[in-house]
Scaffold this motif. Structure first.
Motif, PDB file in Angstrom:
ATOM      1  N   GLU A  28      17.331  -1.281  30.054  1.00 32.75           N
ATOM      2  CA  GLU A  28      16.382  -0.166  30.208  1.00 32.75           C
ATOM      3  C   GLU A  28      16.681   0.868  29.123  1.00 32.75           C
ATOM      4  OE1 GLU A  28      14.951   3.156  33.531  1.00 32.75           O
ATOM      5  OE2 GLU A  28      16.340   1.532  34.081  1.00 32.75           O
ATOM      6  N   LEU A  29      15.658   1.241  28.378  1.00 33.94           N
ATOM      7  CA  LEU A  29      15.854   2.214  27.310  1.00 33.94           C
ATOM      8  C   LEU A  29      16.246   3.567  27.869  1.00 33.94           C
ATOM      9  CD1 LEU A  29      12.850   1.478  24.913  1.00 33.94           C
ATOM     10  CD2 LEU A  29      15.251   0.905  24.567  1.00 33.94           C
ATOM     11  N   ARG A  30      17.175   4.237  27.186  1.00 31.70           N
ATOM     12  CA  ARG A  30      17.494   5.625  27.507  1.00 31.70           C
ATOM     13  C   ARG A  30      17.987   6.301  26.242  1.00 31.70           C
ATOM     14  NH1 ARG A  30      22.409   7.513  27.654  1.00 31.70           N
ATOM     15  NH2 ARG A  30      24.289   6.236  27.943  1.00 31.70           N
ATOM     16  N   ALA A  31      18.028   7.622  26.263  1.00 32.92           N
ATOM     17  CA  ALA A  31      18.466   8.374  25.092  1.00 32.92           C
ATOM     18  C   ALA A  31      19.912   8.042  24.753  1.00 32.92           C
ATOM     19  CB  ALA A  31      18.310   9.866  25.343  1.00 32.92           C
ATOM     20  N   CYS A  32      20.201   7.865  23.465  1.00 30.46           N
ATOM     21  CA  CYS A  32      21.545   7.534  22.999  1.00 30.46           C
ATOM     22  C   CYS A  32      21.928   8.451  21.836  1.00 30.46           C
ATOM     23  CB  CYS A  32      21.617   6.084  22.541  1.00 30.46           C
ATOM     24  SG  CYS A  32      21.473   4.881  23.881  1.00 30.46           S
ATOM     25  N   SER A  33      23.208   8.447  21.507  1.00 28.41           N
ATOM     26  CA  SER A  33      23.715   9.306  20.431  1.00 28.41           C
ATOM     27  C   SER A  33      23.115   8.936  19.087  1.00 28.41           C
ATOM     28  CB  SER A  33      25.240   9.192  20.335  1.00 28.41           C
ATOM     29  OG  SER A  33      25.860   9.464  21.562  1.00 28.41           O
ATOM     30  N   VAL A  34      22.916   7.636  18.872  1.00 29.50           N
ATOM     31  CA  VAL A  34      22.442   7.156  17.576  1.00 29.50           C
ATOM     32  C   VAL A  34      21.759   5.815  17.770  1.00 29.50           C
ATOM     33  CG1 VAL A  34      24.622   5.974  17.045  1.00 29.50           C
ATOM     34  CG2 VAL A  34      23.140   6.734  15.165  1.00 29.50           C
ATOM     35  N   GLY A  35      20.807   5.519  16.889  1.00 27.99           N
ATOM     36  CA  GLY A  35      20.205   4.193  16.834  1.00 27.99           C
ATOM     37  C   GLY A  35      20.713   3.469  15.602  1.00 27.99           C
ATOM     38  N   ILE A  36      21.117   2.224  15.777  1.00 31.07           N
ATOM     39  CA  ILE A  36      21.590   1.419  14.660  1.00 31.07           C
ATOM     40  C   ILE A  36      20.660   0.229  14.512  1.00 31.07           C
ATOM     41  CG2 ILE A  36      23.472   0.057  13.692  1.00 31.07           C
ATOM     42  CD1 ILE A  36      25.434   1.776  15.215  1.00 31.07           C
TER      43      ILE A  36
END
Length: 228
Positions: A28-36
Motif C-alpha cells: 500500500e502506497l504511503r508517504a516516504c522520506s525519498v523515492g528511488i
C-alpha cells in the motif's frame, strides 16, 4: 486464454501471469522520506516516479543507473540521466532530483543511492522503491539485505502483463526477464545478495515450465554474476 495481441503462446500464458503476479509486492502506497527510481530499459519507472512526486508521496527522487547491455542503445546517456530528463519533462523540479549514475546492478543501485543520500545529509527512515512491475520483489529482497534499517515500500505502474508487454513491444524480453528475476529470488540469498523470499509451489512450477520452454537468456549462468 491470453489475448492474441500479447504474443504470449496460449499454453504459457498462465505461467507468465503467475510469475508476473508473484514479483509484485502489492504494498500500500504511503508517504516516504525519498523515492528511488531503479534504472532499467523501462522509462515507465521515471513516469511513475514523477506521478508519485506530484501526488505528494515523496519530497525527493533519486534516479540510479549507469548502463547495461539491455539499455546502452536505448539510453546512451545512462539510465539515471534519461530518467531525470523524463521526470523534468513531466514537471518535477530538477532540484528535487538526485542522480546516481554509476550503478550497474540492483545492489549497487541501492548501495550507491544510500551513500549519496548520506553525503547530502538527507535523513531517511523509509524508502519508496520504484521499479519495473516484475522487479519489485527482487528489489525489495535486495534492499532489505543492504539497507535493513529503513522501511521499504515497493511501487510500480499498475498494469497487467498483457498491457506491459504491449508497452514494451518485446514479449520474449519480458518473459526472459521474469524467468531471470525468479531465479535470482531463489539464488541470490545463497550468495549473500538478498534476503530470502517464500517460493510457492505454483511459482516454482511455472518457472520450471518456462525454463523448459527455452526462456533462459537471463539466467545467471548465462550473464555476468555482477548483475544483481
Amino acid at each position: 486464454m491470453a489475448p492474441r495481441t500479447t504474443g504470449i503462446p496460449d499454453d504459457l500464458y498462465e505461467d507468465v501471469r503467475t510469475l508476473w503476479e508473484y514479483h509484485q509486492m502489492h504494498h500500500e502506497l504511503r508517504a516516504c522520506s525519498v523515492g528511488i527510481g531503479l534504472g532499467s530499459h523501462d522509462l515507465g519507472v521515471a513516469t511513475f516516479s514523477a506521478e508519485l512526486f506530484h501526488r505528494g508521496f515523496v519530497p525527493l527522487l533519486v534516479f540510479t543507473g549507469a548502463n547495461s547491455p539491455t539499455t546502452r542503445e536505448r539510453f546512451p546517456g545512462g539510465e539515471a540521466v534519461h530518467y531525470h530528463l523524463e521526470a523534468v519533462r513531466l514537471g518535477v523540479p530538477s532540484e528535487a532530483i538526485l542522480l546516481e549514475n554509476r550503478a550497474v546492478n540492483t545492489a549497487e543501485n541501492i548501495r550507491f543511492s544510500r551513500h549519496l543520500l548520506a553525503d547530502r545529509c538527507v535523513d531517511v527512515d523509509s524508502v519508496l522503491l520504484i521499479t519495473r512491475p516484475y522487479q519489485q520483489r527482487r528489489a525489495f529482497a535486495t534492499c532489505r539485505k543492504i539497507w535493513p534499517e529503513v522501511e521499504v515500500i515497493c511501487a510500480s505502474q499498475h498494469m497487467s502483463v498483457s498491457d506491459y508487454i504491449a508497452s514494451i513491444g518485446d514479449v520474449e524480453r519480458v518473459i526472459n526477464m521474469l524467468v531471470g528475476d525468479t531465479q535470482r529470488i531463489m539464488e541470490y540469498p545463497k550468495l549473500g545478495y538478498a534476503v530470502e523470499q517464500e517460493m510457492p509451489p505454483p511459482v516454482l512450477d511455472a518457472y520450471a515450465r518456462l525454463v523448459h520452454a527455452g526462456f533462459t537468456r537471463r539466467l545467471i549462468d548465462s550473464v555476468n554474476r555482477r548483475d544483481r
